[in-house]
Design a protein around this motif. Structure first.
Motif, PDB file in Angstrom:
ATOM      1  N   THR A 135     -31.908 -23.863 -42.873  1.00 20.45           N
ATOM      2  CA  THR A 135     -33.369 -24.471 -42.632  1.00 20.45           C
ATOM      3  C   THR A 135     -34.575 -23.959 -43.176  1.00 20.45           C
ATOM      4  O   THR A 135     -35.392 -24.739 -43.522  1.00 20.45           O
ATOM      5  N   LEU A 346     -41.343 -17.012 -36.606  1.00 19.54           N
ATOM      6  CA  LEU A 346     -40.763 -18.065 -35.902  1.00 19.54           C
ATOM      7  C   LEU A 346     -41.182 -19.338 -36.429  1.00 19.54           C
ATOM      8  O   LEU A 346     -40.456 -20.451 -35.965  1.00 19.54           O
ATOM      9  N   GLU A 347     -42.219 -19.620 -36.499  1.00 27.94           N
ATOM     10  CA  GLU A 347     -43.001 -20.767 -36.908  1.00 27.94           C
ATOM     11  C   GLU A 347     -43.500 -20.877 -38.228  1.00 27.94           C
ATOM     12  O   GLU A 347     -43.687 -19.536 -38.542  1.00 27.94           O
ATOM     13  N   HIS A 348     -43.789 -22.052 -38.849  1.00 30.42           N
ATOM     14  CA  HIS A 348     -44.596 -21.985 -40.184  1.00 30.42           C
ATOM     15  C   HIS A 348     -45.756 -21.433 -39.829  1.00 30.42           C
ATOM     16  O   HIS A 348     -46.400 -21.416 -38.800  1.00 30.42           O
ATOM     17  N   HIS A 350     -49.236 -20.858 -39.165  1.00 33.00           N
ATOM     18  CA  HIS A 350     -50.139 -21.825 -39.014  1.00 33.00           C
ATOM     19  C   HIS A 350     -51.203 -21.311 -37.819  1.00 33.00           C
ATOM     20  O   HIS A 350     -52.381 -21.827 -37.574  1.00 33.00           O
TER      21      HIS A 350
ATOM     22  N   PRO B 480     -42.497 -25.378 -27.265  1.00 34.79           N
ATOM     23  CA  PRO B 480     -43.544 -24.025 -27.469  1.00 34.79           C
ATOM     24  C   PRO B 480     -43.844 -23.698 -28.765  1.00 34.79           C
ATOM     25  O   PRO B 480     -44.534 -23.152 -29.514  1.00 34.79           O
ATOM     26  N   ASP B 481     -42.682 -23.870 -29.844  1.00 35.57           N
ATOM     27  CA  ASP B 481     -42.814 -23.477 -30.981  1.00 35.57           C
ATOM     28  C   ASP B 481     -42.997 -24.814 -31.732  1.00 35.57           C
ATOM     29  O   ASP B 481     -42.218 -24.794 -32.843  1.00 35.57           O
ATOM     30  N   ALA B 482     -43.931 -25.378 -31.746  1.00 37.15           N
ATOM     31  CA  ALA B 482     -43.989 -26.592 -32.321  1.00 37.15           C
ATOM     32  C   ALA B 482     -44.121 -26.748 -33.812  1.00 37.15           C
ATOM     33  O   ALA B 482     -43.645 -27.577 -34.563  1.00 37.15           O
ATOM     34  N   ASN B 483     -44.807 -25.547 -34.509  1.00 41.98           N
ATOM     35  CA  ASN B 483     -45.123 -25.522 -35.703  1.00 41.98           C
ATOM     36  C   ASN B 483     -43.720 -25.133 -36.653  1.00 41.98           C
ATOM     37  O   ASN B 483     -43.649 -25.129 -37.945  1.00 41.98           O
ATOM     38  N   ARG B 484     -42.716 -24.985 -35.772  1.00 41.96           N
ATOM     39  CA  ARG B 484     -41.488 -24.516 -36.678  1.00 41.96           C
ATOM     40  C   ARG B 484     -41.020 -25.660 -37.032  1.00 41.96           C
ATOM     41  O   ARG B 484     -40.295 -25.532 -38.271  1.00 41.96           O
ATOM     42  N   ASP B 487     -35.553 -29.566 -35.423  1.00 41.41           N
ATOM     43  CA  ASP B 487     -34.177 -29.530 -36.037  1.00 41.41           C
ATOM     44  C   ASP B 487     -33.373 -30.934 -36.158  1.00 41.41           C
ATOM     45  O   ASP B 487     -33.527 -31.629 -35.230  1.00 41.41           O
ATOM     46  N   LEU B 515     -31.089 -29.587 -40.687  1.00 40.10           N
ATOM     47  CA  LEU B 515     -32.271 -29.540 -41.404  1.00 40.10           C
ATOM     48  C   LEU B 515     -33.487 -29.479 -40.375  1.00 40.10           C
ATOM     49  O   LEU B 515     -33.251 -29.573 -39.181  1.00 40.10           O
ATOM     50  N   LEU B 516     -34.507 -29.120 -41.028  1.00 42.15           N
ATOM     51  CA  LEU B 516     -35.937 -28.527 -40.293  1.00 42.15           C
ATOM     52  C   LEU B 516     -37.003 -29.491 -40.744  1.00 42.15           C
ATOM     53  O   LEU B 516     -37.407 -29.802 -41.796  1.00 42.15           O
TER      54      LEU B 516
END
Lengths: 648, 623
Positions: A135, A346-348, A350, B480-484, B487, B515-516
């Protein structure tokens, strides 16, 4: 209501009506001054890591030992491949990666710009992260030829060695794509654009093949630029290139991580824009800011990383500069640590800033502090435009065309009794008179000139290389002549009110465009604002024509003297105005930055930027700046062609 | 009362003895070295219980905790998957067990049940507790009802008949792609086994090694098996499949860091001209790597877990290696073993003694090395295309490597915030769409269910593409990890069994990677709030000041009249007149300046006055 009444009274205030030009001038000065105080400690900040997950430099790096022997062998291998044909080189790079257990794919691309072809083949390998689920991915890049065109021997070898080393780790939670692009600008551009599309339909100017191997969403990209030959060369500092296409910037966290890892963990000094000796003084900081300002405003690629920014992938290039005591293993360990940090995400990215101005590797100004500089300059045009709009709506003074002298007494205006319910008021008659603004011709002129801006844009991006300088010379001449022509044949016949409206519309458009642009590409908006600043103060010049009845018989001495005096004003102003025209400024830029390549080199680069990189600086120059200048010029010279007696 | 218990006791005992042979437990380990220094290990644990015992809550090997959940939720057949990583078809060939015991990344669950929604909700919540997984997040938005993709493995019709139930069993399917499978899921999985990982092949299952694998999947499958007219038994099959990187797994646990090897241990390519004391082009060592069960899995097998039905079973371990490969057995007792014609070896585990396999370093002949990998039935890859926060596209490549036409079922269950544009759904290449089942999404309630029956021509590639729009979520709906990113579950592809090559009615399965999807995400930070607040203030301030500056104030009399205004005024006057007449004059005050008054219960519609009945609905309308 009290406030509104006061405001209503204010809009008739003669003081307020005279203020705008001074206010505009003040705005421009404040905007410029704003930039000059940014390097001070009070207005800039120390950089810091905002995203807690990154943990830069917290890991021990193990790249070393026998990897050094492998690196030397790969460098020899790369050197050997550099002496063979392109086809053998691509096959050779692929086979090295395949031996390491990577999935290898090639991608060919070509562009046709200015009658020339830019083409090449990218080789990329996919390292499937043992903890990854396809991913997310990160990119390790080493262009075969670096931005200066030298073969990136050590950079490519280091990327290959790192790929082999990374393969053994089980910690990767993101896939790693190793990309050996053919060059530093168009190869990565082709690769990243193919990565984000199903299939790119080939057009006359572009033919990019699709990518057979993809991983998930790209989280970050790091490019290595280390052109030391097969026997190596130690370096002094790492220059971090961060500017993307159209002035987009990577997240500040990525930049900070690279700086932190390199300087704190590895002890390598970092620099920006090739400024090796940065004493952190005001002068050096301002120098860095202005270099950054120029690079960002041009909007062209500054390295392999630049192509990634429009796709919201944060990327930087680590470029070795100078002659010092750091070797390839240090650069390798820096890259290892950097990848470990990106892998931690863990996240993009930002958390940190996407809009910043760097003045040193550890000092920056955030958008809230620098944006006013460009916004205030853009505001100066809006102020002028509003003032001109108000002026165009005022009835022409009945005494004649002569402007009122200070001290002169005006006839008491007639008063009218106005009743609203129980309220009765005395209002000057003049205030109730509304002058109808004739909008059609001004709007058509402004729109027409703006549309005409696409002609130079089209010509400069579609003419063959050899014809480019001639086209540009013609364009320069046409640019200077066009306002004269417009002034002579259209504007001089229009009443002053409509000329006022034309200028108002044009400036309004400029102000709005620049303030919008400043949020996207601050530097471009700022520099363009400065270059356009004279346009706020443009008013029709004094006439150079004799009055009608006199010219038919004889020329009076008074008239001749008046015209001579006018000429003394018109001449220098015209020269100054032509000096800030877009083509003339481009000639100056050519002289400053493209010494050897000349106009042809600069124009080809611009065309390549527009066609292949998707840079819209050209569109801003020809679609915003050029029309505004032409309209300003037409207004300026419209006065010269006006007959003094016509203005009844 | 007591008497009745006494009376039933012999009957129960009798039934127990009768059912004894139907209580069984077997386990089996399949080992197969794969190219690229990988090792496939497939663990299978099967226990059965007769349906009568299940109904009377009597369990022997069948896990009671799971059985009670199944009973409570009226679940007839259950399939639960925990998966991590991806199967590398290019290097490893076709999938083990034809992909039947595989799941999409994360957790996947499907079941045939009697009950409706409540049963499903109970099931996911109970399983969530049992397996320490967030299965409770499989809500209505993540549940689909596939039509073609799944076939029951058990004999459900027989079971229904036997239980004299009439209603049809319903299939429900849910996926959680974001769920990270970890040790906390393995422990409850092992607890369901009779030997609980202490003995038998399950003693090899160590979280450190299992989750260091390149690919691993755990599955729990419960199905009823009925003989026609006879009894039914309930069978639970627990499987663990994994592919280990031998080199990586053999690193000692105390120093798992892959430090660069001393240069003496690196094999250099001496044919290179530049080879020297400080320059070494690395070369793969020749031959097969030496390894043993205990070094790869961290421990040997601790005896057998022979509990029931062991007479039927001939061996516990199948080891699929070329016949030339030397395999040494380390055990205190002699091990019954045999070699099949294909070169596979089979072993039976000793009671109460450790068992280990040792493979020394060996250079095999070329014939053995080129062990033919079985070609997978289909290659599939799925990617998101496009960038930006508004739209995107899905691109799936399906390649049929076989010289015959294949029919496949392609199932996609998409979350509601991914809105596919169905008019852009296109299938290009040598294939055709035979059927399509499509359930459109409902915002926040139901996701898209898209099932396609596709025929793919021999040796050809089919491209399936569609565009989609990204929904904008409410700010509380972001994790909480919205910017990830979000999925998107894997697409499930079922390759239908061809008529000439009928393996089973199930066919074989494969799943694409998940997919992300990056969605438009607000910046959940203070600067963002400050910007919003200041922008609002500026907009308000600017708006009112601009309004005052630009608006032209004129007297009412100066406003030129227009047709509509005239009509409205006339209607107003009319209304006032009617009102005056009704009230008998004098009461109704006609207010022309401030506007007419429309009586309560009347509405002005299109210039007409219409009576609106029902007091209070119209309310007072002052115009």
């Amino acid at each position: 209501m009290a406030l509104s009444a006061r405001l209503l009274a204010l809009r008739r205030s003669p003081v307020l009506l005279k203020l705008p030009p001074y206010l505009s001038a003040l705005c421009i000065l404040v905007g410029l001054g704003w930039l000059l105080i940014l390097p001070l400690n009070e207005y800039s900040r120390q950089t810091y890591i905002s995203e807690n997950a990154i943990l830069p430099g917290q890991v021990h790096t193990y790249f070393g030992g026998s990897e050094h022997n492998v690196f030397r062998a790969y460098r020899q291998e790369v050197y050997g491949l550099s002496e063979r044909s392109d086809h053998e080189r691509i096959a050779g790079l692929g086979s090295v990666m395949r031996e390491q257990g990577l999935k290898v794919a090639n991608q060919s691309y070509s562009w046709h710009v200015a009658g020339e072809e830019i083409s090449g083949t990218n080789v990329s390998g996919l390292l499937k992260g043992p903890r990854a689920d396809a991913t997310e991915a990160m990119v390790l890049m080493a262009a075969w030829r670096n931005f200066e065109g030298e073969i990136n021997y050590s950079g490519v070898a280091l990327a290959l060695t790192l790929a082999r080393y990374f393969k053994r780790w089980s910690i990767w939670s993101k896939d790693i794509l190793v990309l050996i692009s053919e060059d530093s600008t168009y190869g990565p551009e082709a690769w990243v654009s193919a990565y984000h599309t199903t299939s790119i339909v080939p057009t006359a100017s572009r033919n990019i093949s699709s990518l057979p191997i993809k991983a998930g969403a790209l989280q970050g990209a790091v490019a290595l630029d280390y052109p030391a030959g097969p026997w190596g060369q130690r370096f002094d500092k790492l220059d971090i290139a961060y500017d993307g296409i159209n002035g987009a910037l990577p997240n500040l966290d990525l930049f900070n991580t690279a700086v932190q890892v390199a300087s704190s963990q590895m002890g390598i000094g970092c620099s920006l824009h090739n400024l090796k000796d940065h004493s952190d003084s005001y002068k050096d900081r301002l120098k860095t800011i202005s270099k950054g300002l120029i690079t960002q405003s041009v909007g062209h690629a500054t390295g392999p990383h630049s192509a990634f920014m429009p796709y919201h992938v944060d990327a930087i290039t680590l470029k070795t500069i100078g002659d010092g005591w750091h070797d390839e293993m240090t650069l390798g360990r820096t890259t290892e640590s950097l990848f470990r940090s990106i892998n931690n995400l863990l996240e993009h990215l930002h958390q940190s800033f996407f809009f910043y101005v760097l003045m040193n590797t550890n000092r920056f100004v955030s958008i809230g502090n620098y944006l006013p500089a460009a916004m205030i300059i853009a505001g100066s045009f809006s102020i002028s435009a509003l003032a001109l709009w108000v002026q165009s709506g005022k009835p022409t003074p009945s005494e004649g065309t002569k402007p009122m002298r200070p001290g002169e007494k005006r006839k008491q205006p007639g008063m009218t009794v106005v009743k609203d319910g129980k309220n009765v008021a005395l209002v000057p008659k003049e205030d109730l008179e509304v002058v109808e603004r004739k909008m059609f011709i001004p709007a058509a002129v402004v729109l027409g000139v703006h549309l005409a801006g696409f002609i130079p844009l089209y010509l400069l991006n579609h003419v063959d290389r050899s014809n480019l300088p001639y086209t540009f010379i013609t364009l320069t001449a046409a640019t200077v002549i066009l306002p004269q022509y417009l002034a002579r044949h259209f504007l001089s016949n229009l009443p002053p009110q409509q000329i006022c409206t034309i200028q108002s519309l044009s400036l309004l458009l400029l102000g709005a465009t620049l303030s919008t642009l400043s949020t996207l590409n601050f530097s471009l908006a700022f520099l363009l604002g400065l270059l356009c600043s004279p346009l706020s103060f443009v008013r029709p010049l004094p006439s150079l024509r004799f009055s009608l009845e006199q010219s038919t018989r004889y020329v009076s001495v008074d008239d001749a003297a008046g015209i001579a005096a006018n000429l003394a004003v018109v001449g220098p102003i015209s020269v100054m105005f032509v000096a800030v025209s877009p083509p003339v400024v481009l000639w100056v830029v050519k002289g400053m930055f493209f010494g050897s390549a000349g106009a042809e080199g600069m124009l080809v680069e611009m065309a390549r930027g527009w066609v292949a990189q998707g840079v819209w600086t050209g569109a801003v120059i020809w679609g915003v700046w050029w029309p505004v200048w032409v309209v300003g010029g037409s207004v300026l010279w419209s006065g010269c062609w006006r007959r003094p007696a016509d203005d009844e | 009362m007591r008497l009745s218990i006494l009376l039933t006791l012999p009957a129960t005992l009798l039934s127990l003895i009768y059912a004894q042979e139907q209580h069984s437990y077997t386990e089996h380990l399949h080992l197969k070295p794969l190219p690229d220094n990988s090792l496939y290990a497939g663990f299978t644990f099967t226990s059965t219980t007769p349906y009568t015992a299940y109904a009377s809550n009597h369990f022997r090997y069948f896990p009671r905790s799971l059985a009670q959940i199944l009973q409570y939720t009226h679940t007839a057949e259950l399939h639960l998957r925990f998966a991590l990583g991806r199967w590398d078809e290019e290097s490893w060939g076709s999938r083990p067990r034809r992909g039947l015991r595989e799941g999409g990344n994360g957790v996947e669950l499907w079941a045939w049940m009697d009950g409706a929604e409540e049963g499903w909700s109970d099931l996911v919540n109970s399983l969530s507790g049992l397996f320490c997984a967030s299965l409770n997040f499989v809500d209505s938005g993540k549940t689909t009802r596939p039509v073609l993709s799944f076939e029951p493995e058990g004999t459900l019709e027989e079971l229904q008949r036997k239980r004299s139930r009439t209603g049809e069993l319903r299939l429900l399917h849910g996926m959680l792609p974001h769920e990270v499978v970890c040790t906390e899921n393995l422990t409850p999985f092992l607890k369901l086994l009779p030997c609980k990982g202490k003995a038998g092949i399950s003693s090899l299952l160590d979280g450190h090694k299992l989750f260091d694998a390149n690919w691993q999947t755990m599955a729990v499958d419960v199905r009823p098996v009925c003989t026609p007219g006879g009894d039914c038994i309930l069978e639970i099959e627990q499987t663990v499949d994994m592919v280990l990187d031998i080199e990586r797994s053999m690193r000692p646990r105390e120093s798992p860091i892959p430090r660069p090897l001393p240069i003496e241990d690196v094999t250099c390519d001496e044919t290179k001209g530049y080879n020297g004391h400080d320059t070494c082009y690395p070369r793969r060592p020749k031959g097969e790597t030496a390894w043993s069960l205990s070094s790869v899995f961290g421990r040997p097998i601790r005896g057998s877990c022979a509990l029931g039905g062991s007479e039927k079973q001939e061996y516990d371990i199948t080891f699929e290696v070329p016949s030339e490969r030397t395999v040494e057995i380390t055990s205190e007792t002699t091990i019954p073993q045999s070699t099949t014609s294909s070169g596979s070896r089979t072993y039976r585990l000793p009671q109460n003694a450790d068992f280990d396999l040792n493979l020394p370093h060996q250079v095999l002949g070329s014939s053995a090395q080129a062990s033919t990998l079985e070609q997978p039935p289909l290659y599939a890859s799925r990617q998101l295309t496009g960038h930006g926060a508004e739209r995107g596209g899905m691109h799936t490549l399906l390649r049929n490597p076989h010289p015959y036409t294949q029919r496949i079922v392609y199932l996609e269950s998409l979350p509601w915030f991914l809105r596919p544009y169905m008019h852009t759904l296109a299938l290009s290449g040598a294939g055709k769409m035979e059927k399509m089942f499509y359930t459109p999404l409902l915002d926040r309630k139901r996701g898209t269910h898209l099932e396609l029956l596709i025929e793919i021509q021999p040796l050809s590639t089919v491209e399936l593409t569609y565009d989609f729009e990204k929904a904008i979520l409410r700010y509380t709906e972001y994790p909480p990890d919205a910017n990830r990113g979000f999925d998107i579950p894997a697409a499930i592809i079922r390759v239908l069994p061809s008529s000439n090559n009928s393996q089973s009615k199930q066919g074989s399965y494969l799943r694409t990677t998940s997919l992300l999807l990056p969605l438009p995400t607000p910046d959940f930070s203070m600067p963002y709030n400050v910007i919003i607040l200041t922008s609002t203030v500026i907009a308000l301030g600017f708006g009112s000041i601009f309004n005052l500056l630009v608006r032209r104030f004129v007297l009412v009399e100066e406003v030129p009249g227009n047709a509509i205004a005239g009509v409205v005024r006339r209607v107003r006057d009319g209304v006032a007149r009617i009102r005056g007449m009704v009230k008998g004059g004098g009461v109704g005050r006609v207010d022309n300046g401030g506007g007419g008054v429309v009586k309560k219960g009347e509405e002005v519609v299109g210039g007409e006055v219409r009576k609106v009945d029902g007091g209070g609905r119209g309310g007072k309308k002052d115009r």
